[in-house]
Design a protein around this motif. Structure first.
Motif, PDB file in Angstrom:
ATOM      1  N   GLU A  61       0.840  -1.191   0.000  1.00 21.03           N
ATOM      2  CA  GLU A  61       0.000   0.000   0.000  1.00 21.03           C
ATOM      3  C   GLU A  61       0.884   1.255   0.000  1.00 21.03           C
ATOM      4  O   GLU A  61       2.019   1.195   0.522  1.00 21.03           O
ATOM      5  CB  GLU A  61      -0.929   0.007   1.205  1.00 21.03           C
ATOM      6  CG  GLU A  61      -0.184   0.045   2.542  1.00 21.03           C
ATOM      7  CD  GLU A  61      -1.059   0.456   3.689  1.00 21.03           C
ATOM      8  OE1 GLU A  61      -1.731   1.506   3.592  1.00 21.03           O
ATOM      9  OE2 GLU A  61      -1.048  -0.275   4.689  1.00 21.03           O
ATOM     10  N   PRO A  62       0.448   2.363  -0.530  1.00 19.43           N
ATOM     11  CA  PRO A  62      -0.813   2.493  -1.272  1.00 19.43           C
ATOM     12  C   PRO A  62      -0.720   1.816  -2.636  1.00 19.43           C
ATOM     13  O   PRO A  62       0.330   1.844  -3.276  1.00 19.43           O
ATOM     14  CB  PRO A  62      -0.975   4.004  -1.413  1.00 19.43           C
ATOM     15  CG  PRO A  62       0.427   4.527  -1.410  1.00 19.43           C
ATOM     16  CD  PRO A  62       1.185   3.642  -0.460  1.00 19.43           C
ATOM     17  N   LEU A 109      -0.232  -4.801   3.903  1.00 18.43           N
ATOM     18  CA  LEU A 109      -0.679  -3.641   4.675  1.00 18.43           C
ATOM     19  C   LEU A 109       0.305  -3.393   5.810  1.00 18.43           C
ATOM     20  O   LEU A 109       0.779  -4.337   6.445  1.00 18.43           O
ATOM     21  CB  LEU A 109      -2.082  -3.876   5.236  1.00 18.43           C
ATOM     22  CG  LEU A 109      -3.170  -4.212   4.204  1.00 18.43           C
ATOM     23  CD1 LEU A 109      -4.507  -4.435   4.899  1.00 18.43           C
ATOM     24  CD2 LEU A 109      -3.294  -3.109   3.169  1.00 18.43           C
ATOM     25  N   ARG A 150      -7.368   3.017   7.401  1.00 17.05           N
ATOM     26  CA  ARG A 150      -6.984   2.400   6.136  1.00 17.05           C
ATOM     27  C   ARG A 150      -8.251   1.907   5.454  1.00 17.05           C
ATOM     28  O   ARG A 150      -9.088   1.249   6.072  1.00 17.05           O
ATOM     29  CB  ARG A 150      -6.028   1.247   6.392  1.00 17.05           C
ATOM     30  CG  ARG A 150      -5.515   0.569   5.158  1.00 17.05           C
ATOM     31  CD  ARG A 150      -4.549  -0.541   5.510  1.00 17.05           C
ATOM     32  NE  ARG A 150      -3.256  -0.004   5.977  1.00 17.05           N
ATOM     33  CZ  ARG A 150      -2.898   0.069   7.257  1.00 17.05           C
ATOM     34  NH1 ARG A 150      -3.734  -0.354   8.192  1.00 17.05           N
ATOM     35  NH2 ARG A 150      -1.735   0.559   7.597  1.00 17.05           N
ATOM     36  N   GLU A 176      -4.555  -4.705   9.700  1.00 19.86           N
ATOM     37  CA  GLU A 176      -3.243  -4.076   9.797  1.00 19.86           C
ATOM     38  C   GLU A 176      -2.145  -5.135   9.904  1.00 19.86           C
ATOM     39  O   GLU A 176      -2.266  -6.121  10.634  1.00 19.86           O
ATOM     40  CB  GLU A 176      -3.183  -3.148  11.016  1.00 19.86           C
ATOM     41  CG  GLU A 176      -4.107  -1.955  10.934  1.00 19.86           C
ATOM     42  CD  GLU A 176      -5.516  -2.256  11.454  1.00 19.86           C
ATOM     43  OE1 GLU A 176      -5.802  -3.436  11.739  1.00 19.86           O
ATOM     44  OE2 GLU A 176      -6.314  -1.306  11.549  1.00 19.86           O
ATOM     45  N   CYS A 198      -5.409   2.382   0.596  1.00 23.55           N
ATOM     46  CA  CYS A 198      -4.500   3.393   1.135  1.00 23.55           C
ATOM     47  C   CYS A 198      -4.884   3.743   2.557  1.00 23.55           C
ATOM     48  O   CYS A 198      -5.966   3.404   3.039  1.00 23.55           O
ATOM     49  CB  CYS A 198      -4.533   4.657   0.282  1.00 23.55           C
ATOM     50  SG  CYS A 198      -6.142   5.470   0.290  1.00 23.55           S
ATOM     51  N   SER A 199      -3.969   4.418   3.231  1.00 27.76           N
ATOM     52  CA  SER A 199      -4.247   4.984   4.540  1.00 27.76           C
ATOM     53  C   SER A 199      -4.204   6.493   4.412  1.00 27.76           C
ATOM     54  O   SER A 199      -3.710   7.033   3.423  1.00 27.76           O
ATOM     55  CB  SER A 199      -3.204   4.512   5.556  1.00 27.76           C
ATOM     56  OG  SER A 199      -1.909   4.886   5.122  1.00 27.76           O
TER      57      SER A 199
END
Length: 437
Positions: free
Chosen positions: A234-235, A295, A302, A363, A391-392
């Motif tokens: 990610e992203p 992740l 997220r 996570e 994404c976060s």
């Protein structure tokens, strides 16, 4: 020019806002052009016979020919037509009883050339026709005989690409060009191609007319993709505008008559699933599956985002177009919190709407995301996906999330991706943008 005749050309163009006195037609009209319709460019006349329509099309107007229709090109006595080049957005389906017709180009020597449709249903359009002609009293110039060994080629960015082989009879120099240099460039002298980005371009080799040979060209379509990755971090995003990227297809069940379910719709720039073929609903189960997405362990918000649209032809859309997530070492789990865009009463398709799905609890894990499409012999809807993003952080700052013009009446979602009342309190998402109420 020595003993050979200088060729002349005339171009008939049907893409503009006027075309030889014809009426521009569109929609559900049953009208056709007058039969016959005569068009003139310089010394050349084009007579349209049978059912033809000058048609208003999205990407430039076009002339449509229906079953049994034909076109006749004629030049003044003492002249002969040596080439007719038809340009079309899709392969032009025609044939001719004289000369040679192949891949949209007629070649030969005739004062009058009839090119007729070769279709059994629907229509075949052209956007233009270029006629090359010369005096019949002078010796004929030779055909340059330019041809590539393949009409379509594919390549992957970062990998070696070997271009189709060009053969030619002409003694004139050949110049190579690319129609989209953002996708691939080509060395003008050697034809060596450099792949730059995912997309589609046309590589053309052109030779000018000289004392002995007519001018001519040949081309091939080059489809460029990016390398597929098994694992990403990610992203991570895929637009699905021109390719699946690192997503893969898992065809669990394709009934007879189906060769695929998921495809890339380049017109609407999305991944599309449909099992409606030849006016029949065909049973299927097919998945569009992401690569493994790693992740991070950070305890930050997220989410998974994607835009989707649906047709009205599902039996039960919430059972036949579903979202799933799998953790490495585990099984697929359905995400039931997604909402489906509503199809307007007078439409067949919904507009695109942005979905936001919370990835809380994932996570530090490695996940796959799957879009599962199912159809039966009673219902086969269409599901369209675009702008996939994991994404976060604040989604309003992600430029890959392409929301349409802000609509105050658009659905509102919470961070779990659940559709809520517009008066709900908390952190909400509308039109792909986050806000607080």
């Amino acid at each position: 020019m020595g003993m050979f005749a200088q060729s002349k050309t005339a171009k008939f163009d049907f893409t503009g806002e006027s075309a030889y006195g014809m009426t521009l037609l569109s929609g559900s009209t049953k009208e056709y052009n007058a039969d016959p319709t005569v068009c003139t460019e310089g010394d050349v006349t084009l007579t349209l016979n049978g059912q033809t329509r000058w048609w208003k099309a999205t990407n430039g107007n076009e002339l449509r020919f229906y079953k049994g229709a034909d076109m006749t090109f004629k030049v003044p006595e003492g002249n002969v037509i040596t080439k007719v080049e038809l340009t079309a957005k899709v392969p032009a389906k025609f044939e001719s009883a004289v000369g040679t017709y192949a891949n949209g180009t007629w070649t030969g020597s005739a004062n009058s050339v009839v090119i007729s449709t070769n279709i059994t249903e629907k229509n075949t359009p052209i956007s233009s026709a270029v006629v090359t002609y010369q005096s019949s009293s002078a010796p004929m110039k030779k055909d340059p005989a330019l041809s590539f060994s393949e009409t379509t080629a594919s390549g992957v960015v970062g990998e070696a690409f070997v271009a189709p082989t060009l053969t030619k009879a002409t003694t004139a120099a050949v110049v190579y060009t690319s129609s989209d240099e953002a996708v691939a460039t080509v060395n003008a002298e050697t034809g060596e191609v450099t792949l730059l980005a995912a997309g589609e371009t046309k590589i053309t080799a052109t030779a000018a007319e000289n004392d002995e040979y007519n001018g001519g060209s040949a081309s091939y379509t080059l489809i460029v993709t990016t390398p597929a990755l098994d694992v990403v971090q990610e992203p991570y995003s895929e637009s699905f505008e021109t390719e699946f990227g690192s997503f893969v297809l898992d065809n669990v069940n394709l009934s007879e008559g189906l060769s695929y379910v998921w495809s890339i719709d380049k017109k609407y720039k999305c991944a599309k699933a449909s099992a409606f073929v030849n006016k029949k609903n065909l049973p299927s189960e097919s998945w569009l599956v992401s690569p493994w997405i790693e992740l991070s362990c950070a305890e930050v918000e997220r989410n998974l985002y994607f835009d989707h649209a649906v047709s009205k032809y599902f039996g039960n859309v919430s059972e036949e177009a579903t979202l799933w997530i799998k953790v490495e070492g585990g099984d697929w789990t359905q995400i039931t919190s997604i909402a489906y865009p509503e199809v307007p009463q007078d439409k067949s398709f919904s507009p695109f709407e942005t979905q936001a799905v919370s990835l809380a609890g994932y996570e530090g894990k490695k996940i796959k995301v799957g879009f599962k499409y199912v159809s039966t012999d009673e219902a086969a809807g269409t599901w369209e996906i675009r702008n996939f993003k994991v994404c976060s952080g604040d989604p309003s700052g992600i430029n890959e999330i392409n929301a349409d013009k802000f609509d105050v009446n658009a659905p509102v979602y919470n961070l779990a991706g659940q559709r809520v009342n517009a008066n709900a309190k908390g952190i909400l998402i509308q039109n792909g943008k986050k806000f607080i109420k």
